[in-house]
Design a protein around this motif. Sequence first.
Motif, PDB file in Angstrom:
ATOM      1  N   GLY A  57      11.837  -0.570  -5.244  1.00 53.35           N
ATOM      2  CA  GLY A  57      11.214   0.510  -5.996  1.00 53.35           C
ATOM      3  C   GLY A  57       9.877   0.963  -5.429  1.00 53.35           C
ATOM      4  N   THR A  58       9.602   0.605  -4.194  1.00 45.53           N
ATOM      5  CA  THR A  58       8.344   1.035  -3.604  1.00 45.53           C
ATOM      6  C   THR A  58       8.460   2.466  -3.101  1.00 45.53           C
ATOM      7  OG1 THR A  58       8.981   0.106  -1.467  1.00 45.53           O
ATOM      8  CG2 THR A  58       7.623  -1.277  -2.886  1.00 45.53           C
ATOM      9  N   ASP A  59       7.351   3.134  -3.097  1.00 48.06           N
ATOM     10  CA  ASP A  59       7.275   4.484  -2.564  1.00 48.06           C
ATOM     11  C   ASP A  59       6.436   4.461  -1.297  1.00 48.06           C
ATOM     12  OD1 ASP A  59       8.786   5.930  -4.464  1.00 48.06           O
ATOM     13  OD2 ASP A  59       7.099   5.898  -5.855  1.00 48.06           O
ATOM     14  N   ARG A  60       6.584   5.496  -0.486  1.00 47.50           N
ATOM     15  CA  ARG A  60       5.816   5.656   0.746  1.00 47.50           C
ATOM     16  C   ARG A  60       4.846   6.814   0.556  1.00 47.50           C
ATOM     17  NH1 ARG A  60       9.444   1.964   0.451  1.00 47.50           N
ATOM     18  NH2 ARG A  60       9.857   0.820   2.352  1.00 47.50           N
ATOM     19  N   TYR A  61       3.590   6.564   0.907  1.00 50.23           N
ATOM     20  CA  TYR A  61       2.513   7.525   0.737  1.00 50.23           C
ATOM     21  C   TYR A  61       1.906   7.847   2.093  1.00 50.23           C
ATOM     22  CZ  TYR A  61       2.730   6.219  -4.175  1.00 50.23           C
ATOM     23  OH  TYR A  61       3.153   5.978  -5.449  1.00 50.23           O
ATOM     24  N   PRO A  62       2.121   9.052   2.617  1.00 48.42           N
ATOM     25  CA  PRO A  62       1.468   9.407   3.876  1.00 48.42           C
ATOM     26  C   PRO A  62      -0.020   9.673   3.627  1.00 48.42           C
ATOM     27  CG  PRO A  62       2.757  11.252   3.072  1.00 48.42           C
ATOM     28  CD  PRO A  62       2.993  10.119   2.130  1.00 48.42           C
ATOM     29  N   GLN A  74     -11.935  -7.943   6.687  1.00 52.18           N
ATOM     30  CA  GLN A  74     -10.774  -8.007   5.798  1.00 52.18           C
ATOM     31  C   GLN A  74      -9.475  -8.066   6.579  1.00 52.18           C
ATOM     32  OE1 GLN A  74     -11.567  -4.533   3.247  1.00 52.18           O
ATOM     33  NE2 GLN A  74     -12.039  -5.984   1.625  1.00 52.18           N
ATOM     34  N   ASP A  75      -9.560  -7.912   7.891  1.00 54.95           N
ATOM     35  CA  ASP A  75      -8.377  -7.862   8.747  1.00 54.95           C
ATOM     36  C   ASP A  75      -7.379  -6.840   8.206  1.00 54.95           C
ATOM     37  OD1 ASP A  75      -7.002  -8.554  11.049  1.00 54.95           O
ATOM     38  OD2 ASP A  75      -5.912 -10.195  10.090  1.00 54.95           O
ATOM     39  N   GLY A  76      -7.926  -5.692   7.802  1.00 55.85           N
ATOM     40  CA  GLY A  76      -7.099  -4.629   7.253  1.00 55.85           C
ATOM     41  C   GLY A  76      -7.837  -3.313   7.290  1.00 55.85           C
ATOM     42  N   TYR A  77      -7.153  -2.272   6.850  1.00 58.99           N
ATOM     43  CA  TYR A  77      -7.726  -0.934   6.827  1.00 58.99           C
ATOM     44  C   TYR A  77      -8.326  -0.642   5.460  1.00 58.99           C
ATOM     45  CZ  TYR A  77      -5.475  -0.172  11.275  1.00 58.99           C
ATOM     46  OH  TYR A  77      -5.104  -0.273  12.589  1.00 58.99           O
ATOM     47  N   VAL A  78      -9.380   0.167   5.444  1.00 56.62           N
ATOM     48  CA  VAL A  78     -10.040   0.578   4.214  1.00 56.62           C
ATOM     49  C   VAL A  78      -9.967   2.104   4.126  1.00 56.62           C
ATOM     50  CG1 VAL A  78     -12.227   0.615   2.943  1.00 56.62           C
ATOM     51  CG2 VAL A  78     -11.582  -1.414   4.272  1.00 56.62           C
ATOM     52  N   VAL A  79      -9.606   2.583   2.943  1.00 55.76           N
ATOM     53  CA  VAL A  79      -9.558   4.022   2.687  1.00 55.76           C
ATOM     54  C   VAL A  79     -10.451   4.337   1.487  1.00 55.76           C
ATOM     55  CG1 VAL A  79      -7.256   4.428   3.644  1.00 55.76           C
ATOM     56  CG2 VAL A  79      -7.491   3.803   1.253  1.00 55.76           C
ATOM     57  N   PRO A  80     -11.036   5.534   1.468  1.00 54.55           N
ATOM     58  CA  PRO A  80     -11.892   5.916   0.344  1.00 54.55           C
ATOM     59  C   PRO A  80     -11.075   6.457  -0.825  1.00 54.55           C
ATOM     60  CG  PRO A  80     -11.915   7.647   1.986  1.00 54.55           C
ATOM     61  CD  PRO A  80     -11.062   6.532   2.542  1.00 54.55           C
ATOM     62  N   LEU A  81     -10.156   5.647  -1.321  1.00 53.60           N
ATOM     63  CA  LEU A  81      -9.264   6.054  -2.403  1.00 53.60           C
ATOM     64  C   LEU A  81      -9.196   4.976  -3.475  1.00 53.60           C
ATOM     65  CD1 LEU A  81      -6.240   7.214  -0.217  1.00 53.60           C
ATOM     66  CD2 LEU A  81      -7.910   8.698  -1.341  1.00 53.60           C
ATOM     67  N   GLU A  82      -8.887   5.389  -4.667  1.00 55.21           N
ATOM     68  CA  GLU A  82      -8.620   4.467  -5.774  1.00 55.21           C
ATOM     69  C   GLU A  82      -7.121   4.487  -6.051  1.00 55.21           C
ATOM     70  OE1 GLU A  82     -10.853   2.446  -7.122  1.00 55.21           O
ATOM     71  OE2 GLU A  82     -12.346   3.283  -5.760  1.00 55.21           O
ATOM     72  N   LYS A  83      -6.623   3.444  -6.676  1.00 55.76           N
ATOM     73  CA  LYS A  83      -5.197   3.391  -7.016  1.00 55.76           C
ATOM     74  C   LYS A  83      -4.784   4.611  -7.825  1.00 55.76           C
ATOM     75  CE  LYS A  83      -4.478  -1.565  -6.823  1.00 55.76           C
ATOM     76  NZ  LYS A  83      -4.066  -2.777  -7.521  1.00 55.76           N
ATOM     77  N   SER A  84      -5.637   5.044  -8.725  1.00 55.82           N
ATOM     78  CA  SER A  84      -5.297   6.194  -9.571  1.00 55.82           C
ATOM     79  C   SER A  84      -5.092   7.456  -8.736  1.00 55.82           C
ATOM     80  CB  SER A  84      -6.385   6.424 -10.622  1.00 55.82           C
ATOM     81  OG  SER A  84      -7.635   6.684  -9.997  1.00 55.82           O
ATOM     82  N   GLN A  85      -5.805   7.597  -7.616  1.00 54.04           N
ATOM     83  CA  GLN A  85      -5.617   8.751  -6.738  1.00 54.04           C
ATOM     84  C   GLN A  85      -4.260   8.698  -6.054  1.00 54.04           C
ATOM     85  OE1 GLN A  85      -9.594   7.950  -4.908  1.00 54.04           O
ATOM     86  NE2 GLN A  85      -9.562  10.183  -4.673  1.00 54.04           N
ATOM     87  N   GLU A  87      -1.545   7.434  -7.315  1.00 55.20           N
ATOM     88  CA  GLU A  87      -0.478   7.667  -8.280  1.00 55.20           C
ATOM     89  C   GLU A  87      -0.057   9.133  -8.334  1.00 55.20           C
ATOM     90  OE1 GLU A  87      -2.056   5.811 -11.794  1.00 55.20           O
ATOM     91  OE2 GLU A  87      -1.715   3.810 -10.964  1.00 55.20           O
ATOM     92  N   GLY A  88      -0.957  10.061  -8.003  1.00 50.32           N
ATOM     93  CA  GLY A  88      -0.621  11.474  -8.006  1.00 50.32           C
ATOM     94  C   GLY A  88      -0.411  12.050  -6.614  1.00 50.32           C
ATOM     95  N   ALA A  89      -0.473  11.194  -5.605  1.00 53.57           N
ATOM     96  CA  ALA A  89      -0.393  11.655  -4.214  1.00 53.57           C
ATOM     97  C   ALA A  89       1.038  11.976  -3.802  1.00 53.57           C
ATOM     98  CB  ALA A  89      -0.950  10.575  -3.291  1.00 53.57           C
ATOM     99  N   VAL A 108       0.112  17.425   2.024  1.00 56.73           N
ATOM    100  CA  VAL A 108      -0.554  16.118   2.119  1.00 56.73           C
ATOM    101  C   VAL A 108      -2.041  16.310   2.411  1.00 56.73           C
ATOM    102  CG1 VAL A 108      -0.690  13.958   3.428  1.00 56.73           C
ATOM    103  CG2 VAL A 108       1.547  14.909   2.818  1.00 56.73           C
ATOM    104  N   ASP A 109      -2.342  17.119   3.410  1.00 59.41           N
ATOM    105  CA  ASP A 109      -3.739  17.322   3.794  1.00 59.41           C
ATOM    106  C   ASP A 109      -4.559  17.939   2.658  1.00 59.41           C
ATOM    107  OD1 ASP A 109      -3.050  16.273   6.246  1.00 59.41           O
ATOM    108  OD2 ASP A 109      -3.117  18.203   7.299  1.00 59.41           O
ATOM    109  N   LYS A 110      -3.956  18.895   1.957  1.00 63.83           N
ATOM    110  CA  LYS A 110      -4.643  19.534   0.833  1.00 63.83           C
ATOM    111  C   LYS A 110      -4.923  18.517  -0.268  1.00 63.83           C
ATOM    112  CE  LYS A 110      -4.345  23.432  -2.328  1.00 63.83           C
ATOM    113  NZ  LYS A 110      -3.554  24.587  -2.755  1.00 63.83           N
ATOM    114  N   TYR A 111      -3.970  17.644  -0.548  1.00 60.89           N
ATOM    115  CA  TYR A 111      -4.165  16.638  -1.593  1.00 60.89           C
ATOM    116  C   TYR A 111      -5.389  15.774  -1.287  1.00 60.89           C
ATOM    117  CZ  TYR A 111      -3.554  12.990  -4.967  1.00 60.89           C
ATOM    118  OH  TYR A 111      -3.787  12.118  -6.001  1.00 60.89           O
TER     119      TYR A 111
END
Length: 114
Positions: A57-62, A74-85, A87-89, A108-111
């Motif tokens: 049931g996972t979705d893919r978010y570009p 963190q051995d990972g990537y950081v994005v300036p987003l919150e989980k709530s953002q 959810e509508g992407a 996608v770019d506009k979002y």
Amino acid sequence: MATTSTSAVISSDRVEGTTVYNAAGDKLGTIDDLMIDKVSGQVRYAVMEFGGFLGMGTDRYPVPWNMLKYDTSQDGYVVPLEKSQLEGAPRYGNDDVPDYDDTYRSTVDKYYGL
């Protein structure tokens, strides 16, 4: 999962599976795929897997690649987003990969305000 390296380049198979965090350090998901521009050869989007349970049931978010910054602590990537953002992407199922035509890329770019 990507590991710390001194090289300026990395294989896509090492990027896939890498955790993505927000600025607060919360895990948002993992990178499932990379979308590469055929003409320029530049990575345009990191497709992040988010949601579901045990891969079901996972979705893919570009997410535009230039929004991701690698954090060695963190051995990972950081994005300036919150989980709530997220959810509508724009998103799609594993078996419903869209054509990354001008219209979809624009959506996608506009979002993300690009």
